[in-house]
Design a protein around this motif. Structure first.
Motif, PDB file in Angstrom:
ATOM      1  N   LEU A  92       0.836  -1.198   0.000  1.00 46.28           N
ATOM      2  CA  LEU A  92       0.000   0.000   0.000  1.00 46.28           C
ATOM      3  C   LEU A  92       0.873   1.251   0.000  1.00 46.28           C
ATOM      4  CD1 LEU A  92      -2.770  -0.841   2.631  1.00 46.28           C
ATOM      5  CD2 LEU A  92      -3.034  -0.737   0.150  1.00 46.28           C
ATOM      6  N   ILE A  93       0.507   2.217  -0.836  1.00 47.97           N
ATOM      7  CA  ILE A  93       1.216   3.502  -0.881  1.00 47.97           C
ATOM      8  C   ILE A  93       0.210   4.605  -0.575  1.00 47.97           C
ATOM      9  CG2 ILE A  93       2.484   5.137  -2.324  1.00 47.97           C
ATOM     10  CD1 ILE A  93       3.543   2.772  -3.897  1.00 47.97           C
ATOM     11  N   THR A  94       0.532   5.414   0.438  1.00 50.44           N
ATOM     12  CA  THR A  94      -0.332   6.516   0.849  1.00 50.44           C
ATOM     13  C   THR A  94       0.439   7.815   0.669  1.00 50.44           C
ATOM     14  OG1 THR A  94      -1.338   5.073   2.524  1.00 50.44           O
ATOM     15  CG2 THR A  94      -1.783   7.433   2.692  1.00 50.44           C
ATOM     16  N   ALA A  95      -0.229   8.831   0.154  1.00 55.61           N
ATOM     17  CA  ALA A  95       0.438  10.104  -0.101  1.00 55.61           C
ATOM     18  C   ALA A  95      -0.511  11.255   0.211  1.00 55.61           C
ATOM     19  CB  ALA A  95       0.900  10.182  -1.556  1.00 55.61           C
ATOM     20  N   VAL A  96       0.077  12.378   0.626  1.00 53.80           N
ATOM     21  CA  VAL A  96      -0.712  13.554   1.007  1.00 53.80           C
ATOM     22  C   VAL A  96      -0.086  14.807   0.404  1.00 53.80           C
ATOM     23  CG1 VAL A  96      -1.497  14.996   2.914  1.00 53.80           C
ATOM     24  CG2 VAL A  96      -1.495  12.522   3.169  1.00 53.80           C
ATOM     25  N   GLN A  97      -0.936  15.666  -0.147  1.00 54.43           N
ATOM     26  CA  GLN A  97      -0.528  16.994  -0.599  1.00 54.43           C
ATOM     27  C   GLN A  97      -1.279  18.021   0.236  1.00 54.43           C
ATOM     28  OE1 GLN A  97      -1.282  16.478  -4.925  1.00 54.43           O
ATOM     29  NE2 GLN A  97       0.783  17.297  -5.242  1.00 54.43           N
ATOM     30  N   ASP A  98      -0.607  18.549   1.260  1.00 54.53           N
ATOM     31  CA  ASP A  98      -1.273  19.490   2.160  1.00 54.53           C
ATOM     32  C   ASP A  98      -1.719  20.752   1.438  1.00 54.53           C
ATOM     33  OD1 ASP A  98      -1.051  17.861   4.394  1.00 54.53           O
ATOM     34  OD2 ASP A  98       0.911  18.656   4.958  1.00 54.53           O
ATOM     35  N   ASP A  99      -0.875  21.272   0.537  1.00 59.10           N
ATOM     36  CA  ASP A  99      -1.214  22.516  -0.157  1.00 59.10           C
ATOM     37  C   ASP A  99      -2.445  22.371  -1.031  1.00 59.10           C
ATOM     38  OD1 ASP A  99       0.942  23.665   1.035  1.00 59.10           O
ATOM     39  OD2 ASP A  99       2.224  23.685  -0.747  1.00 59.10           O
ATOM     40  N   ARG A 100      -2.728  21.168  -1.475  1.00 58.07           N
ATOM     41  CA  ARG A 100      -3.893  20.917  -2.340  1.00 58.07           C
ATOM     42  C   ARG A 100      -5.052  20.277  -1.569  1.00 58.07           C
ATOM     43  NH1 ARG A 100      -1.513  20.502  -7.630  1.00 58.07           N
ATOM     44  NH2 ARG A 100      -0.100  22.288  -7.725  1.00 58.07           N
ATOM     45  N   SER A 101      -4.838  19.961  -0.286  1.00 56.03           N
ATOM     46  CA  SER A 101      -5.842  19.241   0.512  1.00 56.03           C
ATOM     47  C   SER A 101      -6.293  17.980  -0.208  1.00 56.03           C
ATOM     48  CB  SER A 101      -7.050  20.136   0.824  1.00 56.03           C
ATOM     49  OG  SER A 101      -6.680  21.194   1.666  1.00 56.03           O
ATOM     50  N   LEU A 102      -5.288  17.200  -0.634  1.00 56.61           N
ATOM     51  CA  LEU A 102      -5.535  15.950  -1.332  1.00 56.61           C
ATOM     52  C   LEU A 102      -4.772  14.818  -0.661  1.00 56.61           C
ATOM     53  CD1 LEU A 102      -5.180  16.953  -5.105  1.00 56.61           C
ATOM     54  CD2 LEU A 102      -7.281  16.181  -3.991  1.00 56.61           C
ATOM     55  N   ALA A 103      -5.346  13.632  -0.692  1.00 57.63           N
ATOM     56  CA  ALA A 103      -4.650  12.429  -0.229  1.00 57.63           C
ATOM     57  C   ALA A 103      -4.939  11.298  -1.204  1.00 57.63           C
ATOM     58  CB  ALA A 103      -5.083  12.041   1.172  1.00 57.63           C
ATOM     59  N   TYR A 104      -3.982  10.388  -1.310  1.00 56.62           N
ATOM     60  CA  TYR A 104      -4.068   9.292  -2.273  1.00 56.62           C
ATOM     61  C   TYR A 104      -3.706   7.980  -1.571  1.00 56.62           C
ATOM     62  CZ  TYR A 104      -2.931  13.356  -5.277  1.00 56.62           C
ATOM     63  OH  TYR A 104      -2.871  14.589  -5.882  1.00 56.62           O
ATOM     64  N   ARG A 105      -4.327   6.890  -2.016  1.00 59.27           N
ATOM     65  CA  ARG A 105      -3.890   5.556  -1.596  1.00 59.27           C
ATOM     66  C   ARG A 105      -3.988   4.601  -2.779  1.00 59.27           C
ATOM     67  NH1 ARG A 105      -5.100   2.400   3.921  1.00 59.27           N
ATOM     68  NH2 ARG A 105      -3.340   3.704   4.480  1.00 59.27           N
ATOM     69  N   TRP A 106      -2.854   3.969  -3.074  1.00 60.48           N
ATOM     70  CA  TRP A 106      -2.799   2.999  -4.178  1.00 60.48           C
ATOM     71  C   TRP A 106      -2.708   1.602  -3.607  1.00 60.48           C
ATOM     72  CZ3 TRP A 106      -3.898   1.311  -8.672  1.00 60.48           C
ATOM     73  CH2 TRP A 106      -3.144   0.325  -9.321  1.00 60.48           C
ATOM     74  N   ASP A 107      -3.684   0.749  -3.976  1.00 60.62           N
ATOM     75  CA  ASP A 107      -3.710  -0.649  -3.563  1.00 60.62           C
ATOM     76  C   ASP A 107      -3.504  -1.496  -4.818  1.00 60.62           C
ATOM     77  OD1 ASP A 107      -4.298  -3.249  -2.805  1.00 60.62           O
ATOM     78  OD2 ASP A 107      -5.874  -2.641  -1.414  1.00 60.62           O
ATOM     79  N   PRO A 108      -2.269  -1.986  -5.054  1.00 56.82           N
ATOM     80  CA  PRO A 108      -1.999  -2.718  -6.293  1.00 56.82           C
ATOM     81  C   PRO A 108      -2.735  -4.048  -6.382  1.00 56.82           C
ATOM     82  CG  PRO A 108      -0.117  -2.834  -4.811  1.00 56.82           C
ATOM     83  CD  PRO A 108      -1.075  -1.861  -4.197  1.00 56.82           C
ATOM     84  N   ASP A 109      -3.078  -4.661  -5.234  1.00 59.57           N
ATOM     85  CA  ASP A 109      -3.793  -5.943  -5.271  1.00 59.57           C
ATOM     86  C   ASP A 109      -5.162  -5.792  -5.941  1.00 59.57           C
ATOM     87  OD1 ASP A 109      -1.715  -7.247  -4.043  1.00 59.57           O
ATOM     88  OD2 ASP A 109      -2.559  -7.049  -2.031  1.00 59.57           O
ATOM     89  N   PHE A 110      -5.823  -4.671  -5.650  1.00 62.08           N
ATOM     90  CA  PHE A 110      -7.148  -4.421  -6.232  1.00 62.08           C
ATOM     91  C   PHE A 110      -7.077  -3.462  -7.415  1.00 62.08           C
ATOM     92  CE2 PHE A 110      -8.069  -5.824  -1.926  1.00 62.08           C
ATOM     93  CZ  PHE A 110      -9.125  -6.701  -2.122  1.00 62.08           C
TER      94      PHE A 110
END
Length: 368
Positions: A87-105
């Motif tokens: 699992l890879i989780t990422a956050v961009q505070d300046d954009r108020s965005l967050a991401y999570r990549w689940d390669p299994d699904f």
């Protein structure tokens, strides 16, 4: 709005779903001019799921904060990236965005608090998932512009930054060719033929180029009538267009020009440039814009070189932070085939009429 499925001319696809209608609508408009975009109820394969969800955003931010994240610049803003197993989780505070990549699904989850920012991110990552599939299937990305005829015969333009690739493509598009790419293009050799596919994106053209192509007043008139350009366009650009000012505007850091930005469909509806969805290369132009020079044909040409290829290493604006892209492929066959195609060097200046005439002559040479 129903989820939307984006499909390339080569058959790769990704689905985009959201509880906010503007998200799939944005993706459909952003990518659908060059790739097929249709409503879908089937969420098989790679999927982008994007929603306005402040609580979920805070949860992902906590996950990243509890680890030692890497810091990278992604799409012009700082991105903090943390990995937990696959699992890879990422956050961009300046954009108020967050991401999570689940390669299994094969699921890329995006959450945010601003509708426009969320929709732009969803379209961008949908394109990244399609890029990964295309590269996996042997395609390469060239830093090039391209125009096609109605039967797909394509003129590719290669050259260093500032050489005039965009000017060449837009000038030919104004002369009746179909625009396939103004900056990047997918390319692959199939049965000895170099096939090309577009890299969908918004288009940004400087005031000088719009003026030279006699398009400035067209854009200004539409904007003054209340039509909207791409929402990420800087307000100072909009104000300058409305005021009729043509002097180039520069970013605060001095790194680049602030340019008018167009939705892909506006290239046709506003600028009268039909778009192409695929093609096969029949010749290559190598332009060079030199102020004050006499437009002319020159014996300049080469095959594709390393700088002509975008890779996970050379990508500067959209680094592969989610590990989506496959290892770099061997593009020896593509290089050799490009090197064997008809080619023509062109010296151009800032006179649009003279440039159009010399490009017409160059294309005729390639067709000979």
């Amino acid at each position: 709005m129903s989820p939307v499925r984006i499909t390339t001319a080569d058959g790769q696809s990704v689905a985009v779903t959201s509880t906010t209608d503007s998200v799939p609508a944005w993706t459909q408009r952003y990518l659908g001019s060059w790739w097929t975009a249709e409503p879908t109820t089937e969420l098989y394969g790679p999927t982008v799921s994007a929603d306005l969800a402040e609580d979920e955003l805070r949860g992902y931010a906590d996950v990243v904060e509890q680890r030692t994240p890497d810091t990278v610049e992604y799409a012009g803003a700082e991105l903090l990236v943390a990995q937990d197993g696959d699992l890879i989780t990422a956050v961009q505070d300046d954009r108020s965005l967050a991401y999570r990549w689940d390669p299994d699904f094969r699921l890329l989850r995006i959450v945010g608090t601003d509708e426009t920012t969320l929709a732009a991110a969803a379209a961008r990552l949908a394109r990244e998932l399609l890029r990964a599939q295309l590269l996996e299937d042997g395609w390469a990305i060239l830093h090039a512009s391209a125009v096609t005829t109605t039967d797909g015969a394509t003129i590719l333009t290669l050259g260093n930054k500032g050489a005039g690739k965009t000017t060449t493509a837009l000038t030919l598009a104004r002369a009746g060719w179909r625009l396939l790419a103004n900056d990047r293009v997918f390319a692959r050799v199939d049965d000895g033929v170099v096939r090309v596919l577009p890299w969908p994106s918004a288009a940004a053209f400087g005031f000088g180029l719009l003026d030279a192509l006699d398009l400035y007043e067209t854009v200004r008139t539409r904007l003054a009538a209340g039509e909207q350009m791409h929402p990420t366009q800087h307000q100072t650009v909009t104000d300058a267009l409305l005021d009729g000012r043509r002097t180039p505007l520069w970013k605060a850091n001095g790194k680049g020009e602030l340019k008018p930005q167009f939705w892909p469909d506006q290239l046709t509806s506003w600028l009268s440039m039909p778009l192409a969805t695929e093609g096969h290369v029949v010749g290559i132009l190598f332009p060079q814009i030199t102020a004050g020079a006499e437009p002319r044909l020159v014996d300049r040409g080469r095959g594709a070189k390393d700088d002509d290829f975008f890779t996970a290493v050379t990508e500067d604006r959209y680094p592969d932070v989610f590990g989506l892209l496959p290892p770099l492929g061997d593009h020896t066959v593509l290089r050799e085939r490009l090197g064997g195609l008809a080619h023509q060097g062109v010296v151009m200046n800032h006179d649009a009429t003279a440039t159009a005439l010399v490009l017409k002559e160059a294309v005729a040479r390639l067709d000979a």
